[in-house]
Design a protein around this motif. Sequence first.
Motif, short mmCIF file in Angstrom:
data_model
loop_
_atom_site.label_atom_id
_atom_site.label_comp_id
_atom_site.label_asym_id
_atom_site.label_seq_id
_atom_site.Cartn_x
_atom_site.Cartn_y
_atom_site.Cartn_z
N LEU A 20 0.81 -1.22 0.03
CA LEU A 20 -0.23 0.07 -0.09
C LEU A 20 0.86 1.17 -0.05
N HIS A 21 0.41 2.19 -0.66
CA HIS A 21 0.88 3.68 -0.66
C HIS A 21 0.18 4.72 -0.18
N LEU A 22 0.54 5.99 -0.32
CA LEU A 22 -0.15 7.13 0.32
C LEU A 22 -1.86 7.21 -0.09
N GLY A 23 -1.86 6.65 -1.52
CA GLY A 23 -3.28 7.00 -2.14
C GLY A 23 -4.05 5.70 -1.60
N HIS A 24 -3.43 4.60 -1.23
CA HIS A 24 -4.29 3.65 -0.49
C HIS A 24 -4.65 4.06 0.87
N ALA A 25 -3.79 4.78 1.58
CA ALA A 25 -3.91 5.27 2.93
C ALA A 25 -5.07 6.18 2.92
N TYR A 26 -4.94 6.99 2.03
CA TYR A 26 -6.00 8.21 1.78
C TYR A 26 -7.53 7.48 1.52
N SER A 27 -7.64 6.58 0.88
CA SER A 27 -8.89 5.90 0.44
C SER A 27 -9.35 5.21 1.63
N ARG A 247 -11.06 12.57 -4.07
CA ARG A 247 -9.85 13.07 -4.96
C ARG A 247 -8.80 12.02 -4.78
N LEU A 248 -7.69 12.09 -5.76
CA LEU A 248 -6.85 11.29 -5.86
C LEU A 248 -5.37 11.91 -5.26
N ILE A 249 -4.57 10.94 -4.65
CA ILE A 249 -3.34 11.63 -4.35
C ILE A 249 -2.22 11.67 -5.40
N LEU A 250 -1.64 12.54 -5.73
CA LEU A 250 -0.96 12.57 -6.71
C LEU A 250 0.62 12.60 -6.45
N ASP A 251 1.59 12.39 -7.47
CA ASP A 251 2.98 12.56 -7.02
C ASP A 251 3.46 13.68 -7.74
N ASP A 252 4.69 14.20 -7.62
CA ASP A 252 5.26 15.56 -7.77
C ASP A 252 5.21 15.84 -9.18
N ALA A 253 4.88 14.81 -10.10
CA ALA A 253 4.52 14.91 -11.84
C ALA A 253 3.04 15.05 -12.12
N GLY A 254 2.36 14.94 -10.70
CA GLY A 254 1.04 15.20 -11.10
C GLY A 254 0.17 14.08 -11.38
N LYS A 255 0.81 12.81 -11.44
CA LYS A 255 0.20 11.70 -11.72
C LYS A 255 -0.11 10.89 -10.59
N LYS A 256 -1.37 10.05 -10.84
CA LYS A 256 -1.78 9.37 -9.58
C LYS A 256 -0.78 8.22 -9.07
N LEU A 257 -0.76 8.18 -7.72
CA LEU A 257 0.13 7.19 -7.09
C LEU A 257 -0.47 5.71 -7.49
N ALA A 258 0.69 4.94 -8.05
CA ALA A 258 0.55 3.63 -8.25
C ALA A 258 1.63 2.53 -8.01
N LYS A 259 1.16 1.44 -7.66
CA LYS A 259 2.04 0.41 -7.46
C LYS A 259 2.95 0.06 -8.72
N SER A 260 2.35 0.06 -9.92
CA SER A 260 3.01 -0.16 -11.07
C SER A 260 3.91 0.86 -11.66
N ARG A 261 3.96 2.24 -11.18
CA ARG A 261 5.16 2.98 -11.17
C ARG A 261 6.05 3.13 -9.90
N PRO A 276 1.66 7.49 11.79
CA PRO A 276 0.56 7.60 11.15
C PRO A 276 -0.21 8.85 11.00
N ASP A 277 0.21 9.75 11.89
CA ASP A 277 -0.07 11.29 11.99
C ASP A 277 0.54 12.02 10.73
N ASP A 278 1.72 11.51 10.39
CA ASP A 278 2.40 12.07 9.35
C ASP A 278 1.63 11.77 8.14
N VAL A 279 1.26 10.54 7.88
CA VAL A 279 0.32 10.07 6.78
C VAL A 279 -0.93 10.89 6.61
N ARG A 280 -1.61 11.19 7.91
CA ARG A 280 -2.81 11.83 7.65
C ARG A 280 -2.46 13.08 7.23
N ARG A 281 -1.43 13.88 7.91
CA ARG A 281 -1.01 15.07 7.39
C ARG A 281 -0.82 15.22 5.77
N ALA A 282 0.10 14.44 5.40
CA ALA A 282 0.55 14.29 4.14
C ALA A 282 -0.56 13.92 3.19
#
Length: 287
Positions: A20-27, A247-261, A276-282
Motif C-alpha cells: 500500500l502507498h499514500l493513495g491507498h492510505a487516503y482511500s 480526490r486522488l493523491i498525486l505525485d510530484d509529476a501530477g500523476k496518480k500514485l500507483a504500485k506499477s510506477r 500515522p499522523d504524518d500520513v494523515r497530514r500528508a
Amino acid sequence: MSQKPSSPVLRFAPSPNGRLHLGHAYSALVTWNAAALLGGTALLRIEDIDAERSKPEFTAAIVEDLHWLGLDWPEPVLQQSERMQVYAQAGNRLREQGLLYPCFCSRSDIAAAADDTDPDGAPLYPGTCRHLDRGEQIERLERGDPVQFRLDTERAMARTGMLSFTVVGPLVTDRPQIRYARPERWGDVVLQRKGTPTSYHLSVVVDDAAQGITHVTRGRDMEAATDIHVLLQMLLGLPSPIYHFHRLILDDAGKKLAKSRGSQSLADLRAQGWTPDDVRRAVGLGG
C-alpha cells in the motif's frame, strides 16, 4: 442472498499485488472516516481474483499497514479468491439471459480493429465476435481456443432502459445527487475468462450486495466504471449503493500514485520514521 443492513456499511477493497502507498492510505482513511460520520461500519475486503499477481505476503502486509494506521474491522475478512463459485453462478445467470458471448480476439486484434477508446484510454472493443455464428463459436470452444466472455452491452441496456445512481460528496453526509450511467462508452466488457469465472466488474457488484454495502467510497478514477456496475446490478437484481468519489493523491509529476510506477510504500515511509499522523497530514486529513 444480500442482507439489508441495520446501519451503513462501507468497505475498503485493495488487491494484494503490492504494498500500500499514500493513495491507498487516503482511500482507507476516507472510508473509515465516512463510516464514523454515518454511524456505520467499515469492512476490509481482499480483491484477489488475479491469481498470478496476488500474493499472501501482500495480504498480510495490507493488514499490517492498516492496523498501523489505527484502523480495524469486523472478522472474517472476505477474500474473493474463495468465492469463485459464487461469481460463476452470477455469470451463468447472465449467460442464461443471452447476455454473454465468447470472444476469441487477442489484445493485438482489438488494438488493430478499434477506432475509439474506452474511458480508461484502452482500445474500445468493436464487437467482432458478437457476430460469430453459433457453429463457429462451438467449434472454437471445443478446439480450446483462448476465450473470454463479454457482456453484450447493447442488448443488456435494451432490457434495463436508462440507468441512474446516487452520488454524495465531498462529504458522505452531503445531499445526494442523481447521476446517469452510460455503459455504452465501455463497449462489451469482459466479465469472465477461461479458467477465471469472474472479473473485477462482476465480483465487486456481487460482493457489495452480499456484504450489504450501502456506501461505496472510491477514487474519481473509478467513477466511469460505476456505469458498468450499475448495469450489472440491474441485470442481476442487486441493490445499488450510494457512491462517493474522492480526490486522488498525486505525485510530484501530477500523476496518480500507483504500485506499477513504484510509488513509495507505507512500509518505506514507516522505515523512514513516519508516524500515522504524518500520513494523515500528508494526505490532507489532519493528524
